[in-house]
Design a protein around this motif. Structure first.
Motif, PDB file in Angstrom:
ATOM      1  N   VAL A  87     -14.669 -13.502  -1.958  1.00  0.00           N
ATOM      2  CA  VAL A  87     -14.092 -12.505  -2.861  1.00  0.00           C
ATOM      3  C   VAL A  87     -12.803 -11.921  -2.304  1.00  0.00           C
ATOM      4  CG1 VAL A  87     -14.583 -10.424  -4.221  1.00  0.00           C
ATOM      5  CG2 VAL A  87     -16.464 -11.813  -3.375  1.00  0.00           C
ATOM      6  N   GLU A  88     -11.850 -11.774  -3.186  1.00  0.00           N
ATOM      7  CA  GLU A  88     -10.662 -10.993  -2.866  1.00  0.00           C
ATOM      8  C   GLU A  88     -10.631  -9.864  -3.893  1.00  0.00           C
ATOM      9  OE1 GLU A  88      -7.405 -13.808  -1.715  1.00  0.00           O
ATOM     10  OE2 GLU A  88      -6.178 -12.245  -2.602  1.00  0.00           O
ATOM     11  N   THR A  89     -10.517  -8.618  -3.436  1.00  0.00           N
ATOM     12  CA  THR A  89     -10.444  -7.482  -4.359  1.00  0.00           C
ATOM     13  C   THR A  89      -9.708  -6.318  -3.734  1.00  0.00           C
ATOM     14  OG1 THR A  89     -11.704  -5.898  -5.710  1.00  0.00           O
ATOM     15  CG2 THR A  89     -12.794  -6.645  -3.706  1.00  0.00           C
ATOM     16  N   PRO A  90      -8.715  -5.742  -4.384  1.00  0.00           N
ATOM     17  CA  PRO A  90      -8.094  -6.209  -5.616  1.00  0.00           C
ATOM     18  C   PRO A  90      -7.305  -7.501  -5.348  1.00  0.00           C
ATOM     19  CG  PRO A  90      -7.467  -3.919  -5.125  1.00  0.00           C
ATOM     20  CD  PRO A  90      -8.119  -4.481  -3.908  1.00  0.00           C
ATOM     21  N   THR A  91      -7.123  -8.296  -6.409  1.00  0.00           N
ATOM     22  CA  THR A  91      -6.481  -9.595  -6.230  1.00  0.00           C
ATOM     23  C   THR A  91      -4.962  -9.470  -6.246  1.00  0.00           C
ATOM     24  OG1 THR A  91      -6.496 -10.012  -8.600  1.00  0.00           O
ATOM     25  CG2 THR A  91      -8.396 -10.820  -7.314  1.00  0.00           C
ATOM     26  N   PRO A 124      -1.492 -11.335  -7.748  1.00  0.00           N
ATOM     27  CA  PRO A 124      -0.737 -10.087  -7.868  1.00  0.00           C
ATOM     28  C   PRO A 124      -1.268  -9.183  -8.979  1.00  0.00           C
ATOM     29  CG  PRO A 124       0.371 -11.779  -9.126  1.00  0.00           C
ATOM     30  CD  PRO A 124      -0.918 -12.388  -8.607  1.00  0.00           C
ATOM     31  N   LEU A 125      -2.421  -9.543  -9.600  1.00  0.00           N
ATOM     32  CA  LEU A 125      -2.832  -8.825 -10.814  1.00  0.00           C
ATOM     33  C   LEU A 125      -3.822  -7.694 -10.540  1.00  0.00           C
ATOM     34  CD1 LEU A 125      -2.932 -11.897 -13.166  1.00  0.00           C
ATOM     35  CD2 LEU A 125      -1.235 -10.081 -13.114  1.00  0.00           C
ATOM     36  N   LEU A 126      -4.225  -7.551  -9.275  1.00  0.00           N
ATOM     37  CA  LEU A 126      -5.010  -6.394  -8.848  1.00  0.00           C
ATOM     38  C   LEU A 126      -6.309  -6.234  -9.643  1.00  0.00           C
ATOM     39  CD1 LEU A 126      -1.896  -4.076  -8.350  1.00  0.00           C
ATOM     40  CD2 LEU A 126      -3.094  -5.383  -6.607  1.00  0.00           C
ATOM     41  N   VAL A 127      -6.977  -7.384  -9.875  1.00  0.00           N
ATOM     42  CA  VAL A 127      -8.286  -7.382 -10.531  1.00  0.00           C
ATOM     43  C   VAL A 127      -9.314  -6.924  -9.497  1.00  0.00           C
ATOM     44  CG1 VAL A 127     -10.048  -8.814 -11.650  1.00  0.00           C
ATOM     45  CG2 VAL A 127      -7.611  -9.298 -12.035  1.00  0.00           C
ATOM     46  N   VAL A 128     -10.194  -6.007  -9.897  1.00  0.00           N
ATOM     47  CA  VAL A 128     -11.167  -5.415  -8.976  1.00  0.00           C
ATOM     48  C   VAL A 128     -12.555  -6.008  -9.228  1.00  0.00           C
ATOM     49  CG1 VAL A 128     -12.256  -3.263  -8.241  1.00  0.00           C
ATOM     50  CG2 VAL A 128      -9.822  -3.286  -8.855  1.00  0.00           C
ATOM     51  N   SER A 129     -13.197  -6.495  -8.164  1.00  0.00           N
ATOM     52  CA  SER A 129     -14.576  -6.986  -8.254  1.00  0.00           C
ATOM     53  C   SER A 129     -15.507  -5.975  -7.596  1.00  0.00           C
ATOM     54  CB  SER A 129     -14.721  -8.325  -7.533  1.00  0.00           C
ATOM     55  OG  SER A 129     -13.975  -9.321  -8.187  1.00  0.00           O
ATOM     56  N   ILE A 147       0.693  -2.386 -13.441  1.00  0.00           N
ATOM     57  CA  ILE A 147      -0.653  -2.723 -12.976  1.00  0.00           C
ATOM     58  C   ILE A 147      -0.848  -2.111 -11.592  1.00  0.00           C
ATOM     59  CG2 ILE A 147      -2.277  -4.608 -12.515  1.00  0.00           C
ATOM     60  CD1 ILE A 147      -0.310  -6.431 -14.135  1.00  0.00           C
ATOM     61  N   TRP A 148      -1.698  -1.111 -11.509  1.00  0.00           N
ATOM     62  CA  TRP A 148      -2.048  -0.475 -10.229  1.00  0.00           C
ATOM     63  C   TRP A 148      -3.431   0.137 -10.416  1.00  0.00           C
ATOM     64  CZ3 TRP A 148      -1.866   4.946  -8.297  1.00  0.00           C
ATOM     65  CH2 TRP A 148      -1.988   5.004  -6.899  1.00  0.00           C
ATOM     66  N   PRO A 149      -4.370  -0.148  -9.535  1.00  0.00           N
ATOM     67  CA  PRO A 149      -5.755   0.309  -9.760  1.00  0.00           C
ATOM     68  C   PRO A 149      -5.882   1.823  -9.848  1.00  0.00           C
ATOM     69  CG  PRO A 149      -5.669  -1.304  -7.961  1.00  0.00           C
ATOM     70  CD  PRO A 149      -4.247  -0.964  -8.305  1.00  0.00           C
ATOM     71  N   GLY A 150      -4.886   2.549  -9.359  1.00  0.00           N
ATOM     72  CA  GLY A 150      -4.928   4.007  -9.425  1.00  0.00           C
ATOM     73  C   GLY A 150      -4.637   4.556 -10.814  1.00  0.00           C
ATOM     74  N   LEU A 151      -4.115   3.724 -11.709  1.00  0.00           N
ATOM     75  CA  LEU A 151      -3.847   4.180 -13.083  1.00  0.00           C
ATOM     76  C   LEU A 151      -5.152   4.177 -13.864  1.00  0.00           C
ATOM     77  CD1 LEU A 151      -0.543   2.185 -13.731  1.00  0.00           C
ATOM     78  CD2 LEU A 151      -0.770   4.643 -13.247  1.00  0.00           C
ATOM     79  N   GLU A 152      -5.370   5.244 -14.629  1.00  0.00           N
ATOM     80  CA  GLU A 152      -6.669   5.381 -15.290  1.00  0.00           C
ATOM     81  C   GLU A 152      -6.949   4.296 -16.318  1.00  0.00           C
ATOM     82  OE1 GLU A 152      -7.421   9.424 -16.508  1.00  0.00           O
ATOM     83  OE2 GLU A 152      -7.147  10.070 -14.408  1.00  0.00           O
ATOM     84  N   ASP A 153      -5.884   3.683 -16.860  1.00  0.00           N
ATOM     85  CA  ASP A 153      -6.118   2.637 -17.866  1.00  0.00           C
ATOM     86  C   ASP A 153      -6.292   1.244 -17.225  1.00  0.00           C
ATOM     87  OD1 ASP A 153      -3.565   2.084 -17.049  1.00  0.00           O
ATOM     88  OD2 ASP A 153      -2.658   2.157 -19.048  1.00  0.00           O
ATOM     89  N   HIS A 154      -6.272   1.170 -15.895  1.00  0.00           N
ATOM     90  CA  HIS A 154      -6.513  -0.114 -15.218  1.00  0.00           C
ATOM     91  C   HIS A 154      -7.995  -0.475 -15.355  1.00  0.00           C
ATOM     92  CE1 HIS A 154      -7.128  -2.925 -11.863  1.00  0.00           C
ATOM     93  NE2 HIS A 154      -5.835  -3.170 -11.933  1.00  0.00           N
ATOM     94  N   ALA A 155      -8.281  -1.725 -15.718  1.00  0.00           N
ATOM     95  CA  ALA A 155      -9.673  -2.138 -15.996  1.00  0.00           C
ATOM     96  C   ALA A 155     -10.598  -1.925 -14.798  1.00  0.00           C
ATOM     97  CB  ALA A 155      -9.699  -3.601 -16.432  1.00  0.00           C
ATOM     98  N   GLY A 156     -10.046  -1.991 -13.589  1.00  0.00           N
ATOM     99  CA  GLY A 156     -10.896  -1.847 -12.401  1.00  0.00           C
ATOM    100  C   GLY A 156     -10.857  -0.460 -11.784  1.00  0.00           C
ATOM    101  N   HIS A 157     -10.262   0.494 -12.492  1.00  0.00           N
ATOM    102  CA  HIS A 157     -10.064   1.832 -11.910  1.00  0.00           C
ATOM    103  C   HIS A 157     -11.381   2.458 -11.425  1.00  0.00           C
ATOM    104  CE1 HIS A 157      -8.255   5.754 -11.263  1.00  0.00           C
ATOM    105  NE2 HIS A 157      -9.174   6.307 -12.035  1.00  0.00           N
TER     106      HIS A 157
END
Ligand code: PLP
Length: 379
Positions: free
Chosen positions: A140-144, A146-151, A273-283
């Motif tokens: 696993v890589e998380t966040p990925t 360059p799209l910062l997908v969170v697992s 795309i940044w996981p800190g943004l509330e609309d990010h799917a992996g937030h």
């Protein structure tokens, strides 16, 4: 010892001979023995070296593990993990992995009969469906990148262990300052220490951390047998970088938050795309399993490939370069640079579009960074 203290003291007693506060660079290949078969703790530097030992102990502590095993590069660490397996064994891996990881799995280890399934590991049902009798590990890589997908690491670790599999996490993007996968159930953590752990873009290295004695023994055997070890000076440079990891990560993240907010409001920007943004799917998942969102921000400009390239070529402080995690800010164009080896249809499918730009936000004055991005975007 708490985290910031570990970064400076774990594995690093003052030198017993001289009292030197900093672990010396033991620039030696071999060690004199008082009599055949008896040595003072070290025989040959491929097998062990005191400077490397200090780095290994320090990073193991930071990851909440008991063993650190250092390598000459992140790829050497990742490749050594793969030598745990045999022909016919199967690994389920994040699809959006670092390009070099995909390349070594796909082009090198497949030659030795290892099989891989690449998929979106944020989709637990898909991971479960991909597990076969021959499966040995989830990678696993998380966040990925360059799209910062969170697992979700805890759920993946539970799934792996319920099926008798290992789970390994490439923690390069977060560093142990923000995410400690061993504490969430991972068996192995891997790093490219070239990035945040080293932190100064001046050394290439890799490391594995684990709390599993049996795995550690097998990996240490392979570290020595395969021999992709870091030299004493590279170990020392990395250790020097690690001391400031806690404060650097806070500074990277604070600047990344400002940069992400600035880009969200910018007229020339399509999406951010940044996981800190509330609309990010992996937030929510990121918030639950990590203590921060990291210093990597990706965004798409409005317009065309040419517009994205113009922005990448027009910044002054954001240097146009591959890699990430150093004190200086970097900008890059994934489709042309770091992810050029991903076939175009797959790039499009994953969202690595022609207008996508990735930033590694450094720790310069954030006002300078915002002005720099603004003038580049205004063109
Ligand atoms: C850079 C990187 C690697 C490879 O590490 P090297 O030190 O360049 O060999 C592996 N994984 C991730 C996430 C990386 O960013």
């Amino acid at each position: 010892m708490r985290f910031e203290t570990q970064a400076i003291h774990a594995g690093q007693e003052p030198d017993r001979l001289t009292g030197a506060v900093v672990v010396p660079i033991y620039q030696t290949s071999t060690y004199a023995q008082p009599e055949p078969g008896r040595h003072l703790g070290h025989e040959y530097t491929r097998s062990s070296n005191p400077t490397r030992d200090a780095l290994q102990a320090c990073v193991a502590a930071l990851e909440g593990g008991t063993h650190g095993i250092a390598f000459a590069s992140g790829m050497a660490a990742i490749s050594t993990v793969m030598t745990l397996f045999e022909s016919g064994d199967h690994v389920v891996s994040t699809d959006d992995v670092y390009g070099g990881t995909f390349r070594v799995f796909d082009k090198v280890f497949r030659q030795f009969g290892l099989e891989y399934t690449f998929l979106d590991t944020s989709d637990l049902a898909a991971v479960e469906a991909a597990i076969r009798p021959e499966t040995r590990m989830i990678w696993v890589e998380t966040p990925t990148n360059p799209l910062l997908v969170v697992s979700d690491l805890e759920k993946l670790a539970d799934l792996a262990h319920s099926r008798g599999l290992l789970i390994a996490v490439d923690n390069t993007f977060m560093s142990p300052a923000l995410q400690r996968p061993l504490e969430l159930g991972a068996d192995l953590v891997v790093h490219s220490t070239t990035k945040y752990l080293g932190g100064h873009s001046d050394v290439v290295g890799g490391i594995i951390a684990t709390s599993n004695d049996d795995l550690a023994e097998r990996l240490v055997f392979r570290q020595n047998a395969v021999g992709a070890v870091p030299g004493p000076f590279d170990s020392w440079l990395t250790l020097r970088g690690v001391k400031t990891l806690p404060i650097r990560m806070r500074a990277h993240e604070a600047n990344a938050a400002e940069v992400a907010g600035f880009l969200v409001d910018h007229a020339k920007v399509q999406d951010v795309i940044w996981p800190g943004l509330e609309d990010h799917a992996g937030h929510a998942a990121q918030k639950a399993q990590a203590s921060g969102f990291g210093g990597i921000v990706s965004f798409r400009v409005k317009g065309s490939l040419e517009d994205a390239c113009r922005v990448c070529s027009s910044t002054r402080f954001f240097l146009l370069a591959e890699s990430l995690g150093g004190v200086e800010s970097l900008i890059e164009h994934p489709a042309i640079m770091t992810h050029a080896s991903v076939p175009e249809d797959q790039r499009r499918e994953r969202g690595i579009s022609d207008t996508l730009i990735r930033l590694s936000v450094g720790i310069e004055n954030v006002q300078d960074l915002l002005e720099d991005l603004d003038q580049a975007l205004q063109g």
